[in-house]
Design an enzyme around this catalytic site. Structure first.
Site, PDB file in Angstrom:
ATOM      1  N   SER A  16       0.869  -1.186   0.000  1.00 56.19           N
ATOM      2  CA  SER A  16       0.000   0.000   0.000  1.00 56.19           C
ATOM      3  C   SER A  16       0.904   1.235   0.000  1.00 56.19           C
ATOM      4  O   SER A  16       2.062   1.163   0.412  1.00 56.19           O
ATOM      5  CB  SER A  16      -0.966  -0.003   1.188  1.00 56.19           C
ATOM      6  OG  SER A  16      -0.283  -0.221   2.403  1.00 56.19           O
ATOM      7  N   GLU A  60       1.184   5.460   0.860  1.00 53.84           N
ATOM      8  CA  GLU A  60       0.572   6.599   1.581  1.00 53.84           C
ATOM      9  C   GLU A  60       0.963   7.935   0.959  1.00 53.84           C
ATOM     10  O   GLU A  60       2.130   8.175   0.655  1.00 53.84           O
ATOM     11  CB  GLU A  60       1.012   6.548   3.050  1.00 53.84           C
ATOM     12  CG  GLU A  60       0.396   7.660   3.881  1.00 53.84           C
ATOM     13  CD  GLU A  60       0.730   7.538   5.350  1.00 53.84           C
ATOM     14  OE1 GLU A  60       0.502   6.463   5.937  1.00 53.84           O
ATOM     15  OE2 GLU A  60       1.221   8.541   5.916  1.00 53.84           O
ATOM     16  N   ASP A  97      -2.183  13.925  16.892  1.00 52.90           N
ATOM     17  CA  ASP A  97      -1.353  14.634  17.869  1.00 52.90           C
ATOM     18  C   ASP A  97      -1.936  16.006  18.141  1.00 52.90           C
ATOM     19  O   ASP A  97      -2.598  16.586  17.282  1.00 52.90           O
ATOM     20  CB  ASP A  97       0.079  14.769  17.332  1.00 52.90           C
ATOM     21  CG  ASP A  97       0.780  13.422  17.328  1.00 52.90           C
ATOM     22  OD1 ASP A  97       0.813  12.777  18.389  1.00 52.90           O
ATOM     23  OD2 ASP A  97       1.249  13.001  16.253  1.00 52.90           O
ATOM     24  N   PHE A 117      11.984  14.490  11.203  1.00 50.27           N
ATOM     25  CA  PHE A 117      10.659  13.947  11.469  1.00 50.27           C
ATOM     26  C   PHE A 117      10.761  12.716  12.381  1.00 50.27           C
ATOM     27  O   PHE A 117       9.970  12.545  13.313  1.00 50.27           O
ATOM     28  CB  PHE A 117       9.953  13.609  10.151  1.00 50.27           C
ATOM     29  CG  PHE A 117       8.552  13.135  10.362  1.00 50.27           C
ATOM     30  CD1 PHE A 117       7.616  13.947  10.974  1.00 50.27           C
ATOM     31  CD2 PHE A 117       8.155  11.853   9.975  1.00 50.27           C
ATOM     32  CE1 PHE A 117       6.310  13.503  11.206  1.00 50.27           C
ATOM     33  CE2 PHE A 117       6.868  11.398  10.199  1.00 50.27           C
ATOM     34  CZ  PHE A 117       5.951  12.237  10.817  1.00 50.27           C
ATOM     35  N   HIS A 139       3.754  -1.051   3.686  1.00 50.05           N
ATOM     36  CA  HIS A 139       3.077   0.227   3.466  1.00 50.05           C
ATOM     37  C   HIS A 139       4.194   1.240   3.211  1.00 50.05           C
ATOM     38  O   HIS A 139       5.058   1.441   4.072  1.00 50.05           O
ATOM     39  CB  HIS A 139       2.291   0.590   4.729  1.00 50.05           C
ATOM     40  CG  HIS A 139       1.496   1.857   4.647  1.00 50.05           C
ATOM     41  ND1 HIS A 139       0.286   1.953   3.999  1.00 50.05           N
ATOM     42  CD2 HIS A 139       1.722   3.100   5.173  1.00 50.05           C
ATOM     43  CE1 HIS A 139      -0.198   3.177   4.119  1.00 50.05           C
ATOM     44  NE2 HIS A 139       0.657   3.893   4.823  1.00 50.05           N
TER      45      HIS A 139
HETATM   46  P1  FAD Z   1      -3.441   5.687  20.228  1.00 50.95           P
HETATM   47  O1  FAD Z   1      -3.460   4.286  19.745  1.00 50.95           O
HETATM   48  O2  FAD Z   1      -4.672   6.218  20.838  1.00 50.95           O
HETATM   49  O3  FAD Z   1      -2.232   5.756  21.278  1.00 50.95           O
HETATM   50  C1  FAD Z   1      -1.638   6.984  21.662  1.00 50.95           C
HETATM   51  C2  FAD Z   1      -0.924   6.829  23.010  1.00 50.95           C
HETATM   52  O4  FAD Z   1      -1.877   6.780  24.050  1.00 50.95           O
HETATM   53  C3  FAD Z   1      -0.107   5.533  23.137  1.00 50.95           C
HETATM   54  O5  FAD Z   1       1.073   5.830  23.853  1.00 50.95           O
HETATM   55  C4  FAD Z   1      -1.019   4.632  23.911  1.00 50.95           C
HETATM   56  O6  FAD Z   1      -0.324   3.618  24.600  1.00 50.95           O
HETATM   57  C5  FAD Z   1      -1.716   5.609  24.839  1.00 50.95           C
HETATM   58  N1  FAD Z   1      -3.061   5.146  25.239  1.00 50.95           N
HETATM   59  C6  FAD Z   1      -4.117   4.954  24.435  1.00 50.95           C
HETATM   60  N2  FAD Z   1      -5.194   4.538  25.148  1.00 50.95           N
HETATM   61  C7  FAD Z   1      -4.785   4.479  26.432  1.00 50.95           C
HETATM   62  C8  FAD Z   1      -5.439   4.135  27.664  1.00 50.95           C
HETATM   63  N3  FAD Z   1      -6.707   3.755  27.720  1.00 50.95           N
HETATM   64  N4  FAD Z   1      -4.684   4.190  28.796  1.00 50.95           N
HETATM   65  C9  FAD Z   1      -3.395   4.562  28.771  1.00 50.95           C
HETATM   66  N5  FAD Z   1      -2.735   4.910  27.640  1.00 50.95           N
HETATM   67  C10 FAD Z   1      -3.412   4.871  26.498  1.00 50.95           C
HETATM   68  N6  FAD Z   1      -1.354  11.629  12.388  1.00 50.95           N
HETATM   69  C11 FAD Z   1      -2.188  12.536  11.796  1.00 50.95           C
HETATM   70  O7  FAD Z   1      -2.439  13.608  12.366  1.00 50.95           O
HETATM   71  N7  FAD Z   1      -2.761  12.281  10.579  1.00 50.95           N
HETATM   72  C12 FAD Z   1      -2.540  11.126   9.897  1.00 50.95           C
HETATM   73  O8  FAD Z   1      -3.081  10.930   8.809  1.00 50.95           O
HETATM   74  C13 FAD Z   1      -1.665  10.148  10.480  1.00 50.95           C
HETATM   75  N8  FAD Z   1      -1.425   8.967   9.873  1.00 50.95           N
HETATM   76  C14 FAD Z   1      -0.619   8.036  10.474  1.00 50.95           C
HETATM   77  C15 FAD Z   1      -0.427   6.784   9.853  1.00 50.95           C
HETATM   78  C16 FAD Z   1       0.387   5.815  10.440  1.00 50.95           C
HETATM   79  C17 FAD Z   1       0.570   4.485   9.752  1.00 50.95           C
HETATM   80  C18 FAD Z   1       1.050   6.090  11.675  1.00 50.95           C
HETATM   81  C19 FAD Z   1       1.954   5.064  12.303  1.00 50.95           C
HETATM   82  C20 FAD Z   1       0.840   7.313  12.312  1.00 50.95           C
HETATM   83  C21 FAD Z   1       0.003   8.288  11.736  1.00 50.95           C
HETATM   84  N9  FAD Z   1      -0.244   9.527  12.367  1.00 50.95           N
HETATM   85  C22 FAD Z   1      -1.079  10.453  11.763  1.00 50.95           C
HETATM   86  C23 FAD Z   1       0.404   9.860  13.649  1.00 50.95           C
HETATM   87  C24 FAD Z   1      -0.473   9.500  14.877  1.00 50.95           C
HETATM   88  O9  FAD Z   1      -1.627  10.302  14.893  1.00 50.95           O
HETATM   89  C25 FAD Z   1       0.374   9.723  16.129  1.00 50.95           C
HETATM   90  O10 FAD Z   1       1.410   8.796  16.193  1.00 50.95           O
HETATM   91  C26 FAD Z   1      -0.367   9.805  17.467  1.00 50.95           C
HETATM   92  O11 FAD Z   1       0.546  10.277  18.463  1.00 50.95           O
HETATM   93  C27 FAD Z   1      -0.893   8.484  18.011  1.00 50.95           C
HETATM   94  O12 FAD Z   1      -1.927   8.001  17.286  1.00 50.95           O
HETATM   95  P2  FAD Z   1      -2.503   6.504  17.571  1.00 50.95           P
HETATM   96  O13 FAD Z   1      -3.644   6.318  16.678  1.00 50.95           O
HETATM   97  O14 FAD Z   1      -1.400   5.515  17.531  1.00 50.95           O
HETATM   98  O15 FAD Z   1      -2.981   6.698  19.096  1.00 50.95           O
END
Ligand code: FAD
Length: 303
Positions: free
Chosen positions: A27, A29, A121, A231, A281
């Site tokens: 895939s 991105e 973020d 980055f 990816h």
């Molecule tokens: P989560 O899975 O919610 O985790 C974030 C943090 O919170 C982790 O440390 C986790 O352990 C902690 N956490 C979650 N739930 C709990 C809980 N209940 N108790 C305690 N701790 C908890 N960012 C963008 O803005 N736009 C994009 O399009 C984008 N695309 C991305 C694509 C990929 C493939 C990747 C790897 C990252 C992308 N990001 C993007 C970045 C991403 O938004 C950040 O890395 C963000 O900091 C975390 O997102 P997440 O979905 O992993 O969060």
């Protein structure tokens, strides 16, 4: 984790059969272009990569929903114009559940059935504490569950071979990934990494914790080492010394930089294929050259 050193595999990519290489899932991105000039470059890259039979191409979602309309528009156009499956990224930063639901329903109306669901973020930057919207989702696991309530989407989530920078420990990090998969995600896509043993160790950790969904290797070809290194620092990916050494002094030598980047990425993916990794990816940065070459190396030819 297995103690087998990465280089000890006898079967190298060059000797693998076409059949095995065709089993790979790729895939690509992209990010939504901001202006006409960037849009032109975006479509040039898309036109080059779309015929390489990707499982899907995905388009990111700007922090705080800044690209919401552009992401939707571009993803629907990709599906219509290229016939390739497209996935829209979605974050829940600064938005209520209702607002996020509107975006998801908008995707549904536009015929988009694949979502990469992320927490996102804070606007202050990566690494700053995340404050959910008072009526919003607290994390990506909750977001995945919310999307599932709206429709039958194919959902991908993020994971981190070197641990998410805000995870206190490995246990918390992997448990979080497990919650996202249990909430209804079909696969996890990794943050970029440059040391393959980080990825392989992470997969072992996840499997040992009962995460059986595919963990797709997120590969960042290095179009510009300085930019990628900056980055990487912000998102918690380490740059091994050997990698920095390879690009050292190439700032003003784009030709050699491109050759080194191509060799580095080729080495990374071939090692992973030799270790049995079948899903990749590629972070394209809206450029096709390195990713096109890598896809060819993995046996793809334009359809
Ligand atoms: P989560 O899975 O919610 O985790 C974030 C943090 O919170 C982790 O440390 C986790 O352990 C902690 N956490 C979650 N739930 C709990 C809980 N209940 N108790 C305690 N701790 C908890 N960012 C963008 O803005 N736009 C994009 O399009 C984008 N695309 C991305 C694509 C990929 C493939 C990747 C790897 C990252 C992308 N990001 C993007 C970045 C991403 O938004 C950040 O890395 C963000 O900091 C975390 O997102 P997440 O979905 O992993 O969060």
């Amino acid at each position: 984790m297995s103690d087998t050193p990465i280089f000890s595999q006898p079967e190298r990519l060059s000797r693998q059969s076409d059949y095995e290489l065709q089993q790979l899932q790729l895939s690509f991105e992209f990010f939504p272009p901001k202006n006409d000039k960037m849009e032109e470059r975006f479509w040039v890259a898309m036109d080059k990569l779309a015929p390489m039979n990707p499982r899907f191409v995905s388009v990111t979602y700007g922090a705080g929903g800044t690209t919401r309309d552009r992401t939707t528009k571009i993803v629907s156009r990709i599906e219509k114009d290229t016939g390739v499956n497209a996935a829209a990224h979605l974050t829940c930063v600064g938005a209520s559940k209702e607002e996020v639901g509107d975006v998801v329903r908008g995707y549904q109306e536009a015929g988009i059935s694949r979502i990469v669901a992320l927490r996102g973020d804070p606007p202050e930057g990566v690494g700053m504490p995340f404050q959910p919207h008072p009526q919003g989702y607290k994390n990506a696991a909750e977001l995945v569950a919310g999307i599932r309530e709206i429709g039958d989407f194919d959902i991908s989530v993020a994971c981190y071979p070197e641990k998410h920078p805000q995870s206190p420990d490995w246990h918390g990090d992997i448990e979080n990934l497990k919650r996202k998969i249990d909430a209804g995600a079909s696969r996890a896509i990794t943050q970029m990494f440059f040391d393959n043993s980080d990825y392989l160790r992470f997969v072992d950790r996840a499997r040992n914790a009962g995460v059986h969904a595919p963990i797709v290797a997120g590969i960042q070809p290095i179009h510009n080492f300085t930019q990628v290194a900056n980055f990487a620092k912000r998102c918690g990916t380490s740059i091994p010394d050997w990698l920095a050494d390879r690009f050292d002094g190439l700032e003003d030598d784009p030709e050699t930089h491109a050759l080194v980047a191509s060799a580095v990425a080729a080495e990374q993916v071939t090692e992973l294929v030799d270790r049995g990794v079948t899903e990749f990816h590629f972070y394209t940065m809206n450029r096709s050259s390195l990713v096109f070459a890598l896809a060819r190396l993995l046996g793809r030819r334009p359809a």
